[in-house]
Write an enzyme that holds these catalytic residues in place. Structure first.
Site: not given
Ligand code: EPZ
Length: 418
Positions: A120, A22-23, A115, A304, A396
């Site tokens: 996030r 999915k991701n 969320c 995850d 999802r």
């Molecule tokens: C991706 O989300 C995945 N989603 C998530 O999958 C996964 O949990 C996550 O990466 C971490 O591995 C998809 O790939 C579609 P991040 P993403 O940006 O890209 C903070 C699932 O269950 N952050 O790596 O949104 C953020 O809040 C899920 O399939 C900022 O502060 O995650 C988090 O604490 C849900 N500012 C951390 O970084 C930003 O601009 C990592 O988030 C971006 C992120």
């Protein structure tokens, strides 16, 4: 709203085909915005989130035509706005921002709110695009981004690892003028899959699989055909299903190399995992032992997989500690697992799990995608019947859950909500 009813206590045995990730599929679909040519993605799972992405792309002007497990994307961008009603359903909608800006030099994307796993923010996406020449204003809940003369290359050092920001900037940089360097970039296998597809579309990217990606922008990208990699989180999840029920399952198409720390943590807990040409065999011959994990970017233990591993540790011998470092609110499954007889104390970013001999069936509620599956796992191992409500979370990101588990002997059915 539907629920899932499971009668637990059956060791699972059989074969589970692992679907396309999915991701990986979500950012790959947004690559349809980067070219006027046809992009064909194969090994695509049938998932609610991918249907949402297809809906978002369609309203941008990109038609997404399914045919079996293949998606064919094509069309011209006719609208650069990603509206609130779609973005609020799925945060990954933010991934259209970079491609739209790179392609039509403007984008209006609803700000994703928080969320149920954390706040996030998307500041890293926005700062990166600003460094590449975009002007960004936040107005009325929307990100208004413009780059009238196009994006240019930049040297971007992420202060911490973000999967989504790496993906957005990688796509934008592929069509930017000049050289972009992304340092402290995410190294998740889904990023490498995205880069591989972009290269097939004519992008010039170096450093695949490392934390430094170098992108020499090109003027246009062309069509391509790309097969999506198997879902490593689905793989880890069903490995936990084999382990928690004391069964033996072949995870067809699964790739050990993509599992990172999940593989070593499962092995440390006493799970036997054997690589074969057909995929991974997972079995539990003896008892499980408590293992401590800390969630980290790849190749560390993925957030995850945290909820699913915690369900496994709930029935392991001894204590274990789970520390969540990626999201601030990803322990919502703890009180639900405790309702099934688990002994878990969560405090701040850590949870102590004292293993119990057995869990008992109960009525529980799914709170997010991965938390939902931790409840499915607990229910598969528990004595008696469990009913898990709000399973739309599961749909999802997990394809054909009931069919896959039933194929291994589980007693599982979908019912109308109680
Ligand atoms: C991706 O989300 C995945 N989603 C998530 O999958 C996964 O949990 C996550 O990466 C971490 O591995 C998809 O790939 C579609 P991040 P993403 O940006 O890209 C903070 C699932 O269950 N952050 O790596 O949104 C953020 O809040 C899920 O399939 C900022 O502060 O995650 C988090 O604490 C849900 N500012 C951390 O970084 C930003 O601009 C990592 O988030 C971006 C992120």
């Amino acid at each position: 709203m539907e629920s899932i009813r499971i009668t637990g206590g059956i060791p699972l045995a059989g074969t589970i085909p692992i679907s396309g990730a999915k991701n990986a599929a979500l950012p790959l679909m947004t690559c349809g915005l980067l070219t006027d040519d046809r992009l064909v993605l194969s090994n695509v799972a049938s998932l609610a989130d991918l249907a949402t992405m297809a809906q978002l792309l369609a309203q941008h002007g990109i038609a997404v035509e399914p045919s079996g497990r293949t998606l064919s994307l094509g069309g011209r961008i006719t609208n650069a706005t990603a509206p609130y009603d779609i973005v609020s359903k799925m945060r990954a909608s933010i991934l259209v921002l970079g491609p739209l800006l790179a392609r039509v030099h403007e984008a209006r994307v609803s700000l994703p709110g928080g969320c149920n796993i954390g706040t996030r923010p998307v500041d890293l996406h926005l700062k990166g695009l600003e460094a590449m020449g975009a002007t960004i204003k936040l107005e009325a809940g929307y990100i208004d981004a413009t780059a009238p003369t196009g994006l240019h290359g930049a040297n971007i050092v992420f202060p911490f690892v973000s999967v989504g920001a790496t993906e957005n900037l990688l796509m934008a940089a592929s069509l930017a003028d000049g050289l972009t360097t992304l340092k402290n970039a995410a190294r998740e296998p889904e990023i490498t899959d995205l880069a591989t597809c972009l290269i097939a579309m004519g992008a010039n990217i170096q450093g695949l699989g490392s934390d430094t990606l170098t992108i020499q922008g090109v003027k246009t990208l062309h069509g391509a055909t790309h097969a999506i990699l198997p879902d490593r989180i689905e793989t880890g999840t069903y490995a936990c299903a084999a382990a928690i029920t004391g069964g033996k399952i072949l995870l067809q198409n699964a790739r050990a190399a993509d599992l990172g720390a999940v593989l070593s943590s499962l092995r440390e807990a006493g799970v036997i995992i054997t690589d074969s040409p057909d995929g991974l065999w997972v079995e539990r011959a003896n008892g499980l032992h408590g293992v401590d994990i800390v969630t980290e970017p790849f190749p560390g233990f993925p957030t995850d997989m945290q909820a699913q591993f915690m369900a496994l540790m709930a029935v392991a011998e001894g204590a274990s500690m789970v520390t969540e470092t990626i999201f601030e609110n990803r322990f919502m499954h703890v009180p639900e697992l405790n309702r099934m007889g688990a002994r878990i104390n969560a405090h701040g970013a850590s949870a102590i799990i004292r293993g119990v001999k057995s869990l008992s069936g109960a009525q529980v509620m799914a709170t997010d995608l991965r938390a939902s599956f931790s409840l499915v796992l607990a229910a598969l191992a528990a004595s008696g019947e469990s009913v898990i409500s709000r399973v739309y979370h599961l749909d999802r990101g997990y394809e054909a859950v009931e069919a896959k588990l039933r194929g291994c002997g589980a007693h599982i059915e979908r019912i109308a909500a109680l």
